[in-house]
Design a protein around this motif. Structure first.
Motif, PDB file in Angstrom:
ATOM      1  N   THR A   3       0.841  -1.195   0.000  1.00 37.88           N
ATOM      2  CA  THR A   3       0.000   0.000   0.000  1.00 37.88           C
ATOM      3  C   THR A   3       0.875   1.243   0.000  1.00 37.88           C
ATOM      4  OG1 THR A   3      -0.130  -0.102   2.399  1.00 37.88           O
ATOM      5  CG2 THR A   3      -1.922  -1.093   1.175  1.00 37.88           C
ATOM      6  N   THR A 108     -10.649   3.659   4.431  1.00 41.96           N
ATOM      7  CA  THR A 108     -11.614   2.567   4.592  1.00 41.96           C
ATOM      8  C   THR A 108     -11.053   1.281   3.989  1.00 41.96           C
ATOM      9  OG1 THR A 108     -12.733   3.015   2.495  1.00 41.96           O
ATOM     10  CG2 THR A 108     -13.622   4.097   4.427  1.00 41.96           C
ATOM     11  N   ARG A 109     -10.000   1.427   3.232  1.00 40.06           N
ATOM     12  CA  ARG A 109      -9.296   0.253   2.711  1.00 40.06           C
ATOM     13  C   ARG A 109      -8.308  -0.208   3.760  1.00 40.06           C
ATOM     14  NH1 ARG A 109     -11.123  -1.668  -2.296  1.00 40.06           N
ATOM     15  NH2 ARG A 109     -12.713  -0.142  -2.786  1.00 40.06           N
ATOM     16  N   PRO A 110      -7.834  -1.446   3.655  1.00 37.20           N
ATOM     17  CA  PRO A 110      -6.845  -1.873   4.653  1.00 37.20           C
ATOM     18  C   PRO A 110      -5.503  -1.180   4.460  1.00 37.20           C
ATOM     19  CG  PRO A 110      -7.340  -3.656   3.121  1.00 37.20           C
ATOM     20  CD  PRO A 110      -8.231  -2.530   2.758  1.00 37.20           C
ATOM     21  N   VAL A 111      -5.484   0.112   4.732  1.00 36.43           N
ATOM     22  CA  VAL A 111      -4.266   0.926   4.586  1.00 36.43           C
ATOM     23  C   VAL A 111      -3.915   1.466   5.972  1.00 36.43           C
ATOM     24  CG1 VAL A 111      -3.343   3.038   3.595  1.00 36.43           C
ATOM     25  CG2 VAL A 111      -4.874   1.620   2.254  1.00 36.43           C
ATOM     26  N   LYS A 257      -9.406  10.436  14.433  1.00 36.86           N
ATOM     27  CA  LYS A 257     -10.421  10.972  13.523  1.00 36.86           C
ATOM     28  C   LYS A 257     -10.924  12.342  13.977  1.00 36.86           C
ATOM     29  CE  LYS A 257     -11.837   6.260  12.786  1.00 36.86           C
ATOM     30  NZ  LYS A 257     -10.901   5.839  11.790  1.00 36.86           N
TER      31      LYS A 257
ATOM     32  N   ALA B  53     -18.448   2.074   8.547  1.00 39.02           N
ATOM     33  CA  ALA B  53     -17.328   2.040   7.602  1.00 39.02           C
ATOM     34  C   ALA B  53     -16.010   2.407   8.273  1.00 39.02           C
ATOM     35  CB  ALA B  53     -17.596   2.986   6.438  1.00 39.02           C
ATOM     36  N   ASP B  54     -16.047   2.688   9.575  1.00 39.93           N
ATOM     37  CA  ASP B  54     -14.850   3.018  10.340  1.00 39.93           C
ATOM     38  C   ASP B  54     -14.220   4.338   9.910  1.00 39.93           C
ATOM     39  OD1 ASP B  54     -13.180   2.360  12.471  1.00 39.93           O
ATOM     40  OD2 ASP B  54     -11.605   1.695  11.125  1.00 39.93           O
ATOM     41  N   ILE B  55     -15.070   5.265   9.523  1.00 44.38           N
ATOM     42  CA  ILE B  55     -14.575   6.601   9.204  1.00 44.38           C
ATOM     43  C   ILE B  55     -14.731   7.493  10.422  1.00 44.38           C
ATOM     44  CG2 ILE B  55     -15.117   8.672   7.865  1.00 44.38           C
ATOM     45  CD1 ILE B  55     -15.626   6.867   5.512  1.00 44.38           C
ATOM     46  N   TYR B  57     -15.551   7.638  14.700  1.00 50.83           N
ATOM     47  CA  TYR B  57     -15.534   6.848  15.925  1.00 50.83           C
ATOM     48  C   TYR B  57     -16.862   6.985  16.635  1.00 50.83           C
ATOM     49  CZ  TYR B  57     -10.804   5.169  16.559  1.00 50.83           C
ATOM     50  OH  TYR B  57      -9.642   4.484  16.461  1.00 50.83           O
ATOM     51  N   LYS B  74     -11.462  -4.663   7.282  1.00 50.10           N
ATOM     52  CA  LYS B  74     -11.673  -3.730   6.177  1.00 50.10           C
ATOM     53  C   LYS B  74     -11.695  -4.419   4.812  1.00 50.10           C
ATOM     54  CE  LYS B  74     -10.165   0.427   8.413  1.00 50.10           C
ATOM     55  NZ  LYS B  74      -9.142   1.439   8.602  1.00 50.10           N
ATOM     56  N   ASN B  75     -10.993  -5.534   4.721  1.00 55.09           N
ATOM     57  CA  ASN B  75     -10.943  -6.210   3.436  1.00 55.09           C
ATOM     58  C   ASN B  75     -12.258  -6.888   3.071  1.00 55.09           C
ATOM     59  OD1 ASN B  75      -9.144  -6.225   1.406  1.00 55.09           O
ATOM     60  ND2 ASN B  75      -7.676  -7.583   2.424  1.00 55.09           N
ATOM     61  N   TYR B  79     -17.310  -0.030   0.658  1.00 53.52           N
ATOM     62  CA  TYR B  79     -17.997   1.172   1.124  1.00 53.52           C
ATOM     63  C   TYR B  79     -18.195   2.149  -0.015  1.00 53.52           C
ATOM     64  CZ  TYR B  79     -18.452   5.750   3.363  1.00 53.52           C
ATOM     65  OH  TYR B  79     -18.848   7.006   3.718  1.00 53.52           O
ATOM     66  N   PRO B  81     -19.315   5.980  -0.481  1.00 54.67           N
ATOM     67  CA  PRO B  81     -19.692   7.211   0.206  1.00 54.67           C
ATOM     68  C   PRO B  81     -20.871   7.879  -0.494  1.00 54.67           C
ATOM     69  CG  PRO B  81     -17.434   7.301  -0.604  1.00 54.67           C
ATOM     70  CD  PRO B  81     -18.040   6.095  -1.190  1.00 54.67           C
ATOM     71  N   ASN B  85     -15.844  10.599  -4.228  1.00 57.32           N
ATOM     72  CA  ASN B  85     -14.893  11.551  -4.764  1.00 57.32           C
ATOM     73  C   ASN B  85     -13.666  10.773  -5.204  1.00 57.32           C
ATOM     74  OD1 ASN B  85     -14.046  14.116  -5.328  1.00 57.32           O
ATOM     75  ND2 ASN B  85     -14.784  14.887  -3.373  1.00 57.32           N
ATOM     76  N   MET B  99      -7.398   1.686  -6.101  1.00 59.87           N
ATOM     77  CA  MET B  99      -8.157   1.220  -4.949  1.00 59.87           C
ATOM     78  C   MET B  99      -7.928  -0.282  -4.730  1.00 59.87           C
ATOM     79  SD  MET B  99      -9.419   3.948  -3.837  1.00 59.87           S
ATOM     80  CE  MET B  99     -10.803   3.997  -2.749  1.00 59.87           C
ATOM     81  N   LEU B 102      -4.648  -0.971  -3.056  1.00 60.67           N
ATOM     82  CA  LEU B 102      -4.729  -0.662  -1.631  1.00 60.67           C
ATOM     83  C   LEU B 102      -5.371  -1.819  -0.867  1.00 60.67           C
ATOM     84  CD1 LEU B 102      -5.761   3.087  -1.447  1.00 60.67           C
ATOM     85  CD2 LEU B 102      -3.502   2.069  -1.393  1.00 60.67           C
ATOM     86  N   SER B 103      -6.269  -2.536  -1.529  1.00 63.07           N
ATOM     87  CA  SER B 103      -6.903  -3.685  -0.879  1.00 63.07           C
ATOM     88  C   SER B 103      -6.056  -4.936  -1.003  1.00 63.07           C
ATOM     89  CB  SER B 103      -8.279  -3.936  -1.481  1.00 63.07           C
ATOM     90  OG  SER B 103      -9.174  -2.969  -1.020  1.00 63.07           O
ATOM     91  N   ALA B 147     -16.433  -0.387  -4.784  1.00 61.33           N
ATOM     92  CA  ALA B 147     -16.906  -1.087  -3.585  1.00 61.33           C
ATOM     93  C   ALA B 147     -16.983  -2.584  -3.826  1.00 61.33           C
ATOM     94  CB  ALA B 147     -18.266  -0.535  -3.165  1.00 61.33           C
TER      95      ALA B 147
END
Lengths: 259, 304
Positions: A3, A108-111, A257, B53-55, B57, B74-75, B79, B81, B85, B99, B102-103, B147
């Protein structure tokens, strides 16, 4: 790790697409050229400007040495206009993606936040080092051509010291970019704090040890005299610790956050 | 994906300064369910979705997916939004590649998957167009594609169709119907008709509180009126006044082109009423049993 590489590639692509890899080096090359050329033509400029009646320009005035010119490139170009430009070029480093939601989206990705931050800092730092080196090389070339040449080893060691100060600059601007949402404010506060650091350098021996800007001062001293004092290394360690500390704060800020 | 998804939301509470956006919200979503999170604007839908979505808390409570904290899973989560964007300088397929990397998806896999996926969401022709030139609907579809890319077991969508025009809406809804065959979906919307098409279960949220959690059938039954809708010819309107006095008729309401007759026991009384009508030589033009309110009306009743 994957990543981190993907994010770094993205940063580099973005810098290319935004032409940052074009204009930032050009600006630094111009900055590097300015000092030797201006100092070379200073007497001529003063004369042609007129208004010097009563002022006698000493024709026997010794030309400044190459060391002096190169050192003043660092402390009166790179440390003034250079910091302003770098702060403006870097102010959106995190704020931009924070504002348009990309940062939250990427996370939101595993980063991991660490690889996100490191990719940003590293790519911007490398670009800054390249630009400064280019500008510095230009200055060095013109200095040797117009004045006297500077020992290359001294120049390189001085550059290495300057790059440590540069690391602090980039990390500090990135930290401000993490904290605040308004880019003018980020630029203003970064420039303000960095200038204060720079002006404080050399005021007091104790302050110098903890002041990251002292690295820039050491760089000029090294160019001028070639001496490397022992306590310089202590200052490097303090600066690197400060950088690590700022990275930890950024990490904490994003992890909680609070953006 | 092989994992059996079971999402548990336990007592989630989130406050923004003075305002409480979500108040001790709990629910469980099982594998292969499609749940619609419905509420008016400002009900706390997006906040809840962003917490899942863990954005954001949560101030209190936790969310567990398959026995693990959501932040470690997360994998397995896709998600979308509310306003997806992307980097405007990337092309659609570059965005997906980015993306996907990143996964942790391999390059070969991405090369195979991306064209198929873009075709699936209807962006096949735009694969090499810059995202900056995309319309809102195209961005939404690209958002859905990203997603889906890592084949998550669970997809969270924040207002996937609210910002689209009727055509885009239809396309996205059809896409969702297709996706839900193999994936668990949680989507939020304030338009019930959209949720009705793809979801079987509805969770209604208002002012941060869960006020209803039921399947479509349950909702309809719960809010079913024991009423008979009937329409008669004009000359027989007088007859209606006579039925008002029948013991089993509670009341009559004028309703559009006909009348709603409220009774106690729907089937038994309908039979009696019909018989009575025939005896009085009345010609019914409409006779409808068990008036169902539309979900829209139920929704309005719940949240207003």
């Amino acid at each position: 790790m994957n990543t981190f590489i993907a994010l770094s590639k993205k940063e580099m692509n973005q810098m290319t697409k935004e032409y940052k890899v074009v204009w930032l080096p050009i600006v630094y090359i111009l900055l590097g050229l300015t000092q030797p050329i201006m100092m070379y033509f200073l007497p001529a400029i003063l004369q042609s400007m007129g208004g010097i009646e009563g002022i006698i320009i000493d024709p026997t005035m010794a030309k400044p040495g190459g060391e002096e010119v190169l050192a003043s490139t660092l402390n009166s170009q790179f440390d003034q206009l250079g910091i302003i430009i770098l702060a403006i070029a870097t102010m959106g480093i995190i704020q931009g993606e924070k504002a348009n939601g990309m940062m939250a989206f990427i996370l939101t990705r595993p980063v991991s936040i660490t690889s996100y931050l490191n990719s940003k800092l590293l790519t911007h730092y490398i670009l800054a080092v390249l630009c400064i080196s280019l500008g510095y090389a230009m200055s060095l070339g013109y200095t040797s051509y117009l004045f006297t040449s500077v020992p290359i080893m001294r120049a390189l060691i001085a550059l290495a010291f300057y790059c440590i100060w540069l690391l602090f600059i980039i990390t500090f601007v990135a930290m401000m970019s993490t904290f605040f949402n308004s880019t003018p404010f980020i630029a203003l506060i970064s420039i303000g704090v960095l200038f204060i650091c720079r002006f404080c350098a050399g005021l007091h021996p104790f302050l110098d040890v903890i002041n990251p800007a002292s690295n820039s001062l050491y760089a000029t001293t090294i160019i001028m005299t070639g001496d490397i004092e022992k306590w310089y290394s202590f200052n490097i360690i303090v600066t690197l610790l400060l950088v690590l500390f700022m990275m930890a704060i950024m990490h904490h800020f994003i992890a909680k956050k609070k953006f | 994906m092989s994992i059996n998804v079971r999402l548990e939301i336990n007592n989630i509470t989130k406050k923004f300064k003075q305002k409480t956006a979500v108040s001790s919200f709990s629910m469980v979503i099982d594998s292969n369910e499609c749940v619609g999170l419905i509420g008016p604007n400002g009900a706390g839908k997006s906040t809840l979705i962003q917490i899942i979505a863990d954005i954001l808390y949560a101030d209190a409570g936790d969310i567990v997916l398959d026995g693990q904290k959501i932040s470690k899973m997360k994998n397995h989560i896709g998600y979308l939004p509310q306003y997806p964007n992307f980097f405007s300088w990337m092309t659609a397929s570059e965005t997906l590649a980015f993306m996907g990397t990143l996964s942790g998806i391999s390059k070969n896999q991405l090369q195979k998957d991306i064209p198929i996926l873009l075709e699936k969401v209807g962006l096949g022709k735009e694969a090499y167009a810059h995202v900056g030139t995309f319309s809102g609907g195209m961005k939404q579809r690209l958002g859905i594609a990203q997603a889906l890319l890592h084949r998550p077991a669970f997809i969270i969508m924040d207002e996937p169709v609210s910002a689209l025009d009727p055509i885009g809406r239809r396309e996205v809804l059809n896409l969702l119907k297709d996706i839900k065959k193999e994936t668990t979906i949680l989507l939020s919307t304030h338009i019930l008709a959209d949720a009705e098409e793809v979801c079987e279960r509805f969770v209604v949220i208002k002012n941060g509180y869960k006020i209803e959690d039921a399947t479509k059938l349950e909702l309809l039954n719960r809010y079913q009126d024991s009423a008979i809708f009937l329409a008669v010819q004009k000359k027989d309107v007088k007859w209606l006044t006579t039925i008002e006095h029948l013991p089993y008729v509670k009341r009559i309401e004028n309703c559009g082109e006909g009348f709603k007759v409220y009774v106690n026991h729907l089937e038994k009384d309908a039979h009696r009423l019909l018989q009575y009508g025939l005896d009085s030589n009345v010609l019914f033009t409409k006779f409808d049993l068990g008036l169902q309110e539309s979900l829209e009306e139920i929704f309005l009743e719940l949240v207003v």
